[in-house]
Design an enzyme around this catalytic site. Sequence first.
Site, PDB file in Angstrom:
ATOM      1  N   ARG A  87       0.843  -1.197   0.000  1.00 17.61           N
ATOM      2  CA  ARG A  87       0.000   0.000   0.000  1.00 17.61           C
ATOM      3  C   ARG A  87       0.876   1.243   0.000  1.00 17.61           C
ATOM      4  O   ARG A  87       1.793   1.375   0.819  1.00 17.61           O
ATOM      5  CB  ARG A  87      -0.911   0.022   1.236  1.00 17.61           C
ATOM      6  CG  ARG A  87      -1.840  -1.188   1.320  1.00 17.61           C
ATOM      7  CD  ARG A  87      -2.741  -1.126   2.516  1.00 17.61           C
ATOM      8  NE  ARG A  87      -3.500  -2.367   2.670  1.00 17.61           N
ATOM      9  CZ  ARG A  87      -4.365  -2.609   3.657  1.00 17.61           C
ATOM     10  NH1 ARG A  87      -4.558  -1.674   4.584  1.00 17.61           N
ATOM     11  NH2 ARG A  87      -5.009  -3.755   3.735  1.00 17.61           N
ATOM     12  N   ARG A 130       3.177   2.307  10.416  1.00 12.58           N
ATOM     13  CA  ARG A 130       2.574   2.594   9.119  1.00 12.58           C
ATOM     14  C   ARG A 130       3.624   2.328   8.045  1.00 12.58           C
ATOM     15  O   ARG A 130       4.549   3.120   7.866  1.00 12.58           O
ATOM     16  CB  ARG A 130       2.078   4.043   9.035  1.00 12.58           C
ATOM     17  CG  ARG A 130       1.284   4.348   7.760  1.00 12.58           C
ATOM     18  CD  ARG A 130       0.761   5.765   7.778  1.00 12.58           C
ATOM     19  NE  ARG A 130      -0.221   5.951   8.833  1.00 12.58           N
ATOM     20  CZ  ARG A 130      -1.520   5.692   8.690  1.00 12.58           C
ATOM     21  NH1 ARG A 130      -1.999   5.219   7.552  1.00 12.58           N
ATOM     22  NH2 ARG A 130      -2.356   5.902   9.689  1.00 12.58           N
ATOM     23  N   GLU A 150      -4.571  -0.533  15.632  1.00  8.24           N
ATOM     24  CA  GLU A 150      -5.474  -1.385  14.848  1.00  8.24           C
ATOM     25  C   GLU A 150      -4.683  -2.517  14.195  1.00  8.24           C
ATOM     26  O   GLU A 150      -3.727  -2.268  13.458  1.00  8.24           O
ATOM     27  CB  GLU A 150      -6.181  -0.566  13.774  1.00  8.24           C
ATOM     28  CG  GLU A 150      -7.090  -1.395  12.867  1.00  8.24           C
ATOM     29  CD  GLU A 150      -7.364  -0.721  11.543  1.00  8.24           C
ATOM     30  OE1 GLU A 150      -7.511  -1.451  10.545  1.00  8.24           O
ATOM     31  OE2 GLU A 150      -7.402   0.525  11.515  1.00  8.24           O
ATOM     32  N   SER A 181      -9.444  -5.202  10.850  1.00  9.51           N
ATOM     33  CA  SER A 181     -10.764  -4.638  10.571  1.00  9.51           C
ATOM     34  C   SER A 181     -11.647  -5.780  10.109  1.00  9.51           C
ATOM     35  O   SER A 181     -11.298  -6.488   9.160  1.00  9.51           O
ATOM     36  CB  SER A 181     -10.691  -3.566   9.484  1.00  9.51           C
ATOM     37  OG  SER A 181     -10.147  -2.372   9.989  1.00  9.51           O
ATOM     38  N   ARG A 213       1.866  -4.360  13.404  1.00  6.89           N
ATOM     39  CA  ARG A 213       1.461  -3.777  14.680  1.00  6.89           C
ATOM     40  C   ARG A 213       1.290  -4.858  15.741  1.00  6.89           C
ATOM     41  O   ARG A 213       1.466  -4.585  16.936  1.00  6.89           O
ATOM     42  CB  ARG A 213       0.179  -2.969  14.496  1.00  6.89           C
ATOM     43  CG  ARG A 213       0.378  -1.733  13.625  1.00  6.89           C
ATOM     44  CD  ARG A 213      -0.918  -1.006  13.370  1.00  6.89           C
ATOM     45  NE  ARG A 213      -0.716   0.161  12.517  1.00  6.89           N
ATOM     46  CZ  ARG A 213      -1.684   0.924  12.062  1.00  6.89           C
ATOM     47  NH1 ARG A 213      -2.956   0.656  12.380  1.00  6.89           N
ATOM     48  NH2 ARG A 213      -1.419   1.962  11.288  1.00  6.89           N
TER      49      ARG A 213
END
Length: 429
Positions: free
Chosen positions: A262, A277, A349, A352, A391
């Site tokens: 990404r 990130r 996070e 999801s 993470r």
Amino acid sequence: MIDLKLLRTSPQQVRAALARRGDPTVVRLLDELEALDMRRRALTGQLDQLKAERNEAAKADARLMKEKGALPADLREGRRVLGERIAALEAELSSVERDLEGKGLFVPNVPLPELPDGDASHNTVVRTWGTPAPAGGKPHWEIGERLGVLDLARGAKIAGSGFPVFVGAGAKLVRALISFMLDLHTREHGYVEVEPPFVVKREAMQGTGQVPKFEEEAYKTAPDDLFLVPTAEVPVTNLHRDEIMDGARLPLGYAAYTPCFRREAGAAGKDTRGLLRIHQFDKVELVRFARPADSPTEHERMTGHAEAVLQRLELPYRVVLLAAGDLGFASAKTYDLEVWAPGVAQWLEVSSSSTFTDFQARRANIRFRSAPGAKPELAHTLNASGVALPRTIAALLETHQQPDGSVTVPPALVPYLGTERLVAAAGAA
């Protein structure tokens, strides 16, 4: 993709639901879709009438030819003009349909009613697990460097920032986590393991909602127009694109590991330290296909499967229901699973869990028959990270760090990693 029939029959309901996302451009886009849909229906009606006239004229012409052997010039001219009118309307209809489809791809999914209104500040914690450690201790990038398991500098030298290198026990930790999660989901949760391609066609990205709206976020190859997968959701959901599944097989679940790529456009300067990130990361993904009536139950079940990973890793976490204004483009309802990382004093996070209702299925033409011979229906698609590694590793290092600088390994991971403790390798800083 939005259901145009629903927009046509219940326009105010659709507008009110999508307005909850807080994006005024969506409401303006609905105006354009409604106008295009009205024009399409008008053109279709005109074409049906003209084609019926042409069919009747052809019958009359056949009788006249049989009687007189030829058609009068004025009659032939009338037939020519009729044909031109039909061709012109067909061309216009084709243009309208292309515009309708193209603009429709930019309309997000309709949020489910139970979501709270508002932006991210209105997200709701629905449950927690474990006791978060007090904030403090070393952040994961310092722990990783001291143990010799994480080398951010050399990753940046090779590919730029956001591309970490795991070394020695760090590389083995990545491999151990992937194997642990795949085994858990396949052996205990009933998922079928899949190893999909790591690149996909444009149609696959469009089917799950990544393009055209978020094309700038993706890594793309040229000249073949293939995309590096941003998540295994894309190839795995598209396994059943343009298919009609046997409803007796539903619900159906797949688990897959892929690296994920990404660009994270627009995220510069935000959470740039360590693993918070990054542009390339590993993730185990869960994808489920369900009948519409079963999808709410399947969503809760799938969320529990992702939670089981964090519980086995002994990481305190919370489950957050996203507000309508913080919802992802394709999602109708999302739970975020956030682990506590005491070293950076943040909830991170790591998963999801989303239901997309029939949004992706409409874009990708994924259907099922409830019984043999029954009319095909759109399936519901769901997915959850099960879970993402960076993470999770950050939280593992920070949560389980010890005063002597070592990091204890949760018992569930010991058989995969082959040790109960991570210690500094010889020569590590």
